[in-house]
Write a protein that holds these residues in place. Structure first.
Motif, PDB file in Angstrom:
ATOM      1  N   ALA A 171      14.987   5.264 -18.756  1.00 13.55           N
ATOM      2  CA  ALA A 171      14.785   4.282 -17.682  1.00 13.55           C
ATOM      3  C   ALA A 171      13.778   3.234 -18.142  1.00 13.55           C
ATOM      4  N   THR A 172      14.060   2.001 -17.796  1.00 16.80           N
ATOM      5  CA  THR A 172      13.160   0.893 -18.103  1.00 16.80           C
ATOM      6  C   THR A 172      12.496   0.408 -16.823  1.00 16.80           C
ATOM      7  N   PHE A 173      11.176   0.253 -16.855  1.00 16.17           N
ATOM      8  CA  PHE A 173      10.414  -0.262 -15.725  1.00 16.17           C
ATOM      9  C   PHE A 173       9.895  -1.656 -16.100  1.00 16.17           C
ATOM     10  N   SER A 174      10.015  -2.597 -15.168  1.00 22.01           N
ATOM     11  CA  SER A 174       9.562  -3.964 -15.441  1.00 22.01           C
ATOM     12  C   SER A 174       9.137  -4.630 -14.131  1.00 22.01           C
ATOM     13  N   SER A 175       8.583  -5.847 -14.248  1.00 23.75           N
ATOM     14  CA  SER A 175       8.131  -6.642 -13.083  1.00 23.75           C
ATOM     15  C   SER A 175       7.235  -5.805 -12.164  1.00 23.75           C
ATOM     16  N   ILE A 176       6.250  -5.143 -12.762  1.00 19.41           N
ATOM     17  CA  ILE A 176       5.386  -4.219 -12.028  1.00 19.41           C
ATOM     18  C   ILE A 176       4.160  -4.963 -11.498  1.00 19.41           C
TER      19      ILE A 176
ATOM     20  N   ALA B 111       1.561  -4.666 -14.881  1.00 20.08           N
ATOM     21  CA  ALA B 111       1.854  -3.926 -16.115  1.00 20.08           C
ATOM     22  C   ALA B 111       3.082  -4.543 -16.757  1.00 20.08           C
ATOM     23  N   GLY B 112       3.104  -4.556 -18.084  1.00 21.83           N
ATOM     24  CA  GLY B 112       4.251  -5.077 -18.811  1.00 21.83           C
ATOM     25  C   GLY B 112       5.409  -4.092 -18.798  1.00 21.83           C
ATOM     26  N   PRO B 113       6.594  -4.526 -19.224  1.00 23.05           N
ATOM     27  CA  PRO B 113       7.762  -3.636 -19.244  1.00 23.05           C
ATOM     28  C   PRO B 113       7.535  -2.452 -20.187  1.00 23.05           C
TER      29      PRO B 113
ATOM     30  N   LEU C 164       0.078   4.992 -15.528  1.00 24.24           N
ATOM     31  CA  LEU C 164      -0.616   3.713 -15.627  1.00 24.24           C
ATOM     32  C   LEU C 164      -2.003   3.900 -15.033  1.00 24.24           C
ATOM     33  N   ASN C 165      -3.029   3.709 -15.832  1.00 28.75           N
ATOM     34  CA  ASN C 165      -4.407   3.944 -15.389  1.00 28.75           C
ATOM     35  C   ASN C 165      -5.103   2.611 -15.121  1.00 28.75           C
TER      36      ASN C 165
ATOM     37  N   GLY D 151       3.117  -2.495  -3.619  1.00 31.02           N
ATOM     38  CA  GLY D 151       3.620  -3.003  -4.891  1.00 31.02           C
ATOM     39  C   GLY D 151       5.109  -2.804  -5.048  1.00 31.02           C
ATOM     40  N   ALA D 152       5.590  -3.193  -6.212  1.00 29.85           N
ATOM     41  CA  ALA D 152       7.021  -3.083  -6.492  1.00 29.85           C
ATOM     42  C   ALA D 152       7.239  -3.046  -7.994  1.00 29.85           C
ATOM     43  N   ALA D 153       8.398  -2.533  -8.377  1.00 28.26           N
ATOM     44  CA  ALA D 153       8.793  -2.492  -9.787  1.00 28.26           C
ATOM     45  C   ALA D 153      10.313  -2.481  -9.867  1.00 28.26           C
ATOM     46  N   ARG D 154      10.827  -3.087 -10.910  1.00 30.36           N
ATOM     47  CA  ARG D 154      12.269  -3.039 -11.163  1.00 30.36           C
ATOM     48  C   ARG D 154      12.548  -1.940 -12.181  1.00 30.36           C
TER      49      ARG D 154
END
Length: 211
Positions: free
Chosen positions: A100-105, A121-123, A134-135, A168-171
């Motif tokens: 899974a890829t996480f982006s736009s965080i 946070a970056g992708p 993520l700390n 917050g949100a993430a893609r």
């Protein structure tokens, strides 16, 4: 006497669509065949993506606040608030068959409508059936409070309980075979509660919802 002009519109025959003998031009058949092949290819690709999506038995990727600590909470009589909060956000991929890829965080931390910090946070990629932490250490500058907010901070000290808003949100995206991917948008909206006397975090269900 001059002949009366005819009012009938002239008729034209399409040279592209029809031959003189009434048969369809081969070019028309060729275009129709190509369009049909393309349509079938699109349908097949959609079916393959759907079958691949079902085959990996998906569990939607989520983001959660798994730990936190109120490192500093200081307010003065001038109505200024200073705080430092450590937050651990975990991105979890519970799928055993797809990365899974996480982006736009992006996350926003606030208190009583007063923004404290924007966290980003970056992708990054989370392997199959795994997670990534993520700390964040959020140290605010002096936040001016209204008289009502100052009173609420005073009550928080008395009750040994203070809340911060965390949104917050993430893609997220799964790759399904060579033909496509499955995408989600994770939304996170929860309260972070602490005991200001010792800074301990009161665990709560702070997990994203996906769509």
């Amino acid at each position: 006497m001059a002949p009366t002009p005819s009012t009938t519109m002239p008729k034209f025959k399409s040279k592209f669509a029809m031959h003189r003998d009434g048969h369809t031009n081969p070019l028309v058949w060729l275009v129709a065949i190509i369009c049909t092949i393309l349509a079938v290819a699109v349908v097949i690709a959609g079916i393959v993506v759907f079958i691949g999506y079902i085959a990996i038995h998906p569990r939607v990727p989520v983001i959660s606040v798994t730990n936190a600590h109120l490192d500093l909470l200081r307010n003065d009589y001038a109505g200024l608030l200073q705080t430092q909060i450590s937050i651990v956000v975990t991105a979890k991929n519970g799928n055993a068959k797809a990365h899974a890829t996480f982006s736009s965080i992006t996350f926003n931390l606030s208190y009583q409508g007063q923004d404290i910090a924007m966290l980003v946070a970056g992708p990054f990629e989370v392997p199959k059936n795994s997670s990534k932490d993520l700390n964040y250490v959020v140290q605010s500058s002096s936040i001016p409070l209204t008289p009502d907010q100052m009173e609420q901070v005073g009550d928080a000290w008395k009750k040994n309980e203070i809340k911060f808003d965390f949104k917050g949100a993430a893609r997220t995206q799964w790759r399904v075979g060579p033909f496509g991917s499955v995408k989600f948008l994770c939304h996170l909206d929860c309260d972070l509660m602490f005991r200001p006397i010792n800074g301990t975090y009161v665990p709560s269900k702070c997990t994203s919802k996906s769509k």
